[in-house]
Write an enzyme that holds these catalytic residues in place. Structure first.
Site, PDB file in Angstrom:
ATOM      1  N   GLU A 113      -4.894  -8.266  -0.608  1.00  0.00           N
ATOM      2  CA  GLU A 113      -5.731  -8.033   0.375  1.00  0.00           C
ATOM      3  C   GLU A 113      -7.045  -7.834   0.113  1.00  0.00           C
ATOM      4  O   GLU A 113      -7.502  -7.140  -0.533  1.00  0.00           O
ATOM      5  CB  GLU A 113      -5.036  -6.841   1.407  1.00  0.00           C
ATOM      6  CG  GLU A 113      -3.863  -7.184   2.007  1.00  0.00           C
ATOM      7  CD  GLU A 113      -3.607  -5.960   2.877  1.00  0.00           C
ATOM      8  OE1 GLU A 113      -4.405  -5.129   3.540  1.00  0.00           O
ATOM      9  OE2 GLU A 113      -2.314  -5.657   3.214  1.00  0.00           O
ATOM     10  N   GLU A 130       0.729  -1.137  -0.078  1.00  0.00           N
ATOM     11  CA  GLU A 130      -0.108  -0.007  -0.007  1.00  0.00           C
ATOM     12  C   GLU A 130       0.981   1.226   0.059  1.00  0.00           C
ATOM     13  O   GLU A 130       0.851   2.096   0.921  1.00  0.00           O
ATOM     14  CB  GLU A 130      -0.938  -0.225   1.327  1.00  0.00           C
ATOM     15  CG  GLU A 130      -2.066  -1.082   1.208  1.00  0.00           C
ATOM     16  CD  GLU A 130      -3.097  -1.404   2.169  1.00  0.00           C
ATOM     17  OE1 GLU A 130      -2.974  -0.365   3.040  1.00  0.00           O
ATOM     18  OE2 GLU A 130      -3.991  -1.952   2.215  1.00  0.00           O
TER      19      GLU A 130
END
Length: 963
Positions: A597, A339
């Site tokens: 994810e 991320e």
């Protein structure tokens, strides 16, 4: 330089270079350990760039390691056609590598492999004994004297956790390894004890048939700025003082929060836009452009940070590739960075909240206000709350640091500089001064912005700054190049910023030397996606929002993107993931997509599920919608997450998040048993035990044969044409031995032995408690603690002898459907003259497709009720426990392995058996279909109340196949 003859250029502490082949008498891990005490970085800027084929190794040691074992698999087909495996280099010792062919993963036989797994683990974000709600020891010793040995779990617990994940059908792990876990002791000082521990865990993973990829995990930069990832010394390098972050609103840190139990849910993510994390990401990705005066050891802070980050994972790769049977067989690749954030790069006006700042919650300062607060001056900032229709402003709040600065004082900074050994240039901003003020972004005396558009353009040229192509892609290429200097065939899992369209990759280079390090080869698109409404509000609703559609401009506002009803929500999720997949293939290329994810919060509705009479009904609905979206798009994925440390009070032990599929506090709940009104789960002792019956017994015409379960070979359920009618001998006692009762019915359309499947890793748990079999009892034990288990433990085709077409699983009807187009022989294995007969392998979890023992043990009631059933039921001898319908070929169901093997070749194996069912003819279009109908029973029914009456009759009648 050809990759098979590569060497590595090193720079030692004196600046000398050396090139040398690996000495056969010096294993790499021993060599690296010998140099552990003398590691330091070169001051060479060229060393920092890591952008040439002669790349510096992870440590400046005298004897470089060259992976001479690397080879290219260039075996051509006998007919002269090009093999799909050509140019995909694998380690010489690799016996089961993972190949990439267009958008699919392939195994050595050419079968299409579907990867389903979990993130292992949320616990790995933190050192052992340092949960995010604990203040003691948090800032002690500058974060240097910590250990991640035991993350994700103690080695002695590895068998239980890995067996559980294997039992649930997972075959892939996103293995969390933070930068801090490697280099917490200081720049260039690596934790080799942690490396040794990881190698032992990887060997365990291999035993259970798992492959994994390394995830360099971070959240809002570091634990010390409210997340995870980077070591504490990186913040000191930038001149920041984490102990003052709460007072200056530079970061909201759970460890430093006044009342950790009341830490606002999901507020940690707002730290991306606050001073600490925004500054660090701006420096990491674009420091040379926006902070040119921040020079350390004769290189810009951007190069210094990236060099250390990359070299840390090179050091790990060195350790992994030094082991026999780990490279490619277990560790197949590396994520680029979890991320990633652009920091303030691209912000058009620092006096306003950036338009791309989607998460606004709690106190929300502008970039300029964050800088002013960091200098110790009070500011009145906007206050926002989360609603079902997006963020909503609710007034303002004044934050007053009262002169406390987020920047290190001169004395403290000098102390850190001495401790960690770096040297700042004379141009580096003064201690205690905001580095952005020093670069002319704002004026400290007047508190005014001097250049509001500073981060949106190149300060020298005035041109708009393109983060993707000037910062993100060069970093990814640098990372891939460095890792592949060590791990030649490493798959690069390219992860763009969350919910952003990925940057377009350049076409592959023709030059072989460059292609070795080209990001466009052996790459997987690995974005993340969450149902944000449920995640932020921790509540499952009858409506949801097409968030990605709003972000992509397909709706004018959130209200217009509302979807109402279960069907609409599922389609909404499906469309969002389809859009993500399409965007990836358009930008990255025709490569596999893996959702790195995705998951749900389990502490919904204020933790209502954790009460004695609670259940996971809402979590089941939420997870089912997520799984439907993944399955309908044929996506590979790793769920977030499996956390061995999870508890009901503290969740995943990190910032109040609670997304673990398993919790130690749920061990007392058997997910196969319903919950009674008094809050207690029914136990196996309440059910009819089949462990204390005679060697042959039956319920009605359902023949039950009891036999010792072998420990080396799983039971095969085989056909029996006979049935014995005796009275039911149900015993209300728990299992006392390893004897297994199995329903004597057809679970095979053939008595074939599994010749070609003999090398396949078993799904059967490799552990069991004393006195238990490795079948039913072990499976029930492993299920303990699973949360919303029926929703994520689902059937799927793990390996397909062709191209998958459609896959669906209806949780309400427990019906699995799958179809694929059979691969041509030329598309399979060119490397062997033997005929390919590897079957399609389908995982059928016992939670939905139970054995007879599982099913009958779930029956609650009296022997009188069973006698009533026995007097009127008839078992069809040719019916399996769960009906299987195929359009062609033949199959065998290894129930204890939870795998159905399905052959579709007309002439494969050429085996005959007395009870062999005739093969179905092959479809003319080579499209094969299979349907398996499972059972709706207490093992997968949400909040089903057990007892007599119609429920009992329905349960037993399904098992006995009443006609």
């Amino acid at each position: 330089m050809h990759p098979s003859h590569s060497s590595v250029t090193l720079t030692d502490e004196q600046g000398h270079q050396a090139q040398e082949q690996e000495h056969p008498q010096h294993p790499r891990q021993q060599l690296l350990r010998q140099q552990h005490q003398t590691q330091s970085l070169s001051t060479s800027a060229s060393d920092a760039s890591l952008n040439t084929a002669a790349t510096a190794t992870a440590t400046p040691i005298q004897r470089p390691f060259v992976n001479s074992a690397f080879r290219r698999n260039t075996d051509a087909a006998q007919d002269g056609s090009k093999s799909m495996f050509e140019s995909q280099g694998v380690h010489a010792t690799s016996t089961n590598p993972l190949h990439i062919h267009g958008p699919w993963f392939k195994d050595n036989t050419g079968r299409t492999v579907t990867l389903r797994g979990v993130n292992l683990s949320g616990a790995s974000k933190m050192p052992v004994g340092c949960p995010s709600h604990q203040l003691d020891g948090f800032l002690d010793t500058d974060g240097t004297e910590i250990s991640f040995v035991g993350r994700p779990f103690p080695l002695e617990d590895a068998d239980e956790h890995l067996a559980r994940l294997k039992h649930w059908g997972f075959n892939f792990l996103r293995f969390i390894v933070t930068w801090e876990s490697i280099e917490h002791a200081g720049p260039g000082k690596y934790d080799y004890d942690f490396f040794d521990y990881l190698i032992k865990v990887f060997h365990k993973c291999k035993t259970y048939g798992f492959k994994c990829f390394i995830d360099p995990h971070q959240d809002v930069w570091s634990r010390f700025s409210g997340g995870s990832g980077a070591p504490l010394w990186t913040l000191h390098l930038a001149g920041l003082d984490p102990s003052h972050f709460p007072k200056t609103n530079a970061a909201l840190v759970h460890n430093l929060y006044e009342n950790p139990e009341n830490f606002p849910k999901m507020v940690w993510a707002t730290n991306y836009n606050k001073l600490a994390a925004a500054t660090m990401f701006t420096l990491f990705f674009a420091g040379s452009t926006f902070a040119p005066d921040c020079v350390v050891d004769q290189m810009n802070i951007q190069d210094y940070l990236q060099t250390h980050y990359i070299k840390s994972y090179m050091a790990l790769a060195e350790h992994i590739t030094a082991q026999h049977g780990i490279e490619d067989d277990v560790v197949v690749g590396y994520d680029t960075l979890n991320e990633p954030s652009a920091g303030w790069v691209g912000v058009e006006d620092i006096t306003k909240i950036p338009h791309h700042q989607e998460l606004k919650k709690d106190a929300t300062p502008t970039p300029l206000q964050s800088m002013i607060l960091g200098q110790g001056t009070a500011q009145t900032v906007e206050f926002w709350i989360s609603t079902f229709f997006g963020p909503k402003r609710k007034g303002s709040v004044t934050i007053d640091p009262k002169g406390t600065s987020a920047w290190l004082t001169p004395a403290k900074r000098a102390e850190k500089d001495k401790k960690f050994g770096w040297t700042r240039s004379s141009s580096f901003p003064k201690a205690g001064e905001c580095i952005w003020a020093a670069h002319g972004v704002w004026d400290v005396p007047t508190k005014q912005a001097l250049d509001p558009e500073y981060f949106s353009k190149d300060p020298e040229t005035g041109e708009a700054y393109d983060f993707d192509h000037r910062s993100f892609l060069p970093f990814c290429r640098r990372f891939a190049q460095a890792v592949r200097t060590v791990h030649k065939a490493a798959v690069i899992f390219l992860e763009p910023p969350v919910n952003e369209i990925p940057p377009s990759l350049p076409p592959p280079h023709d030059d072989d030397d460059v292609a070795q390090f080209d990001i466009s080869s052996r790459v997987v698109y690995a974005p993340h996606w969450y149902d944000g409404l449920t995640l932020l509000n921790k509540k499952w609703n009858f409506f949801n929002i097409d968030y990605l559609g709003v972000k992509r401009g397909r709706y004018p506002n959130y209200a217009a993107a509302v979807k109402i009803g279960e069907k609409a929500i599922k389609e909404c999720f499906r469309n969002q993931l389809a859009s993500i997949k399409e965007e990836g293939q358009a930008a990255i290329g025709y490569h596999p997509t893996l959702i790195g994810e995705i998951g749900i919060p389990y502490d919904m509705n204020g933790g209502k599920s954790y009460k004695p009479n609670g259940n996971y009904k809402d979590q089941m609905k939420a997870m089912d919608a997520n799984m439907y979206a993944l399955e309908s798009n044929h996506l590979n994925f790793t769920l977030w997450n499996y956390c061995p440390d999870n508890s009901h009070k503290w969740g995943d032990q990190w910032n109040g998040e609670d997304l673990s599929l398993w919790s130690n506090n749920d061990r007392s709940r058997d997910p196969r048993r319903p919950v009674r009104k008094n809050g207690e789960a029914t136990k196996s002792s309440d059910a009819y035990s089949l462990h204390n019956v005679d060697s042959t017994a039956s319920f009605g015409n359902v023949s039950i044969s009891v036999q010792d379960s072998p420990t080396d070979t799983p039971n095969l359920i085989r056909r029996s044409s006979s049935s014995v009618s005796v009275s039911a001998q149900g015993q209300k006692s728990p299992p006392v031995n390893a004897r297994v009762a199995t329903l004597s019915s057809t679970s095979s359309s053939s008595s074939n032995s599994l010749k070609s499947a003999s090398s396949t890793s078993s799904s059967r748990p490799l552990i069991s408690r004393p006195g238990e079999s490795q079948g039913t009892a072990a499976g029930q034990y492993l299920d303990l603690g699973g949360r919303a288990l029926p929703a994520f433990c689902r059937p799927f085709a793990q390996k397909v002898a062709g191209t998958p077409l459609e896959l669906s699983f209806n949780l309400n009807t427990v019906t699995f459907k799958f179809s694929f187009k059979k691969a041509k022989m030329s598309e399979l294995d060119h490397r062997s003259s033997m005929k390919v007969c590897a079957p399609t392998e389908i995982y059928l979890p016992r939670i939905h497709f139970p054995s007879a023992e599982d099913y009958l043990l779930s029956v609650q009631g009296s022997s009188k009720a069973l006698t009533k059933v026995s007097s009127s039921s008839t078992l069809k001898p040719n019916d399996p426990v769960c009906p299987v319908t195929v359009s062609g070929g033949h199959w065998m169901w290894k129930e204890n392995e939870q795998i159905l093997y399905w052959w579709t070749n007309d002439e494969d194996e050429n085996e005959q058996g007395a009870d062999q069912k005739p093969r179905q003819p092959s479809p003319k279009d080579d499209v094969y279909e299979i349907t398996v109908v499972g059972k709706k029973w207490t093992g997968n029914t949400v909040n089903h109340r057990s007892g007599g009456g119609s429920n009992l009759w329905s349960t037993v009648s399904q098992c006995c196949r009443i006609s």
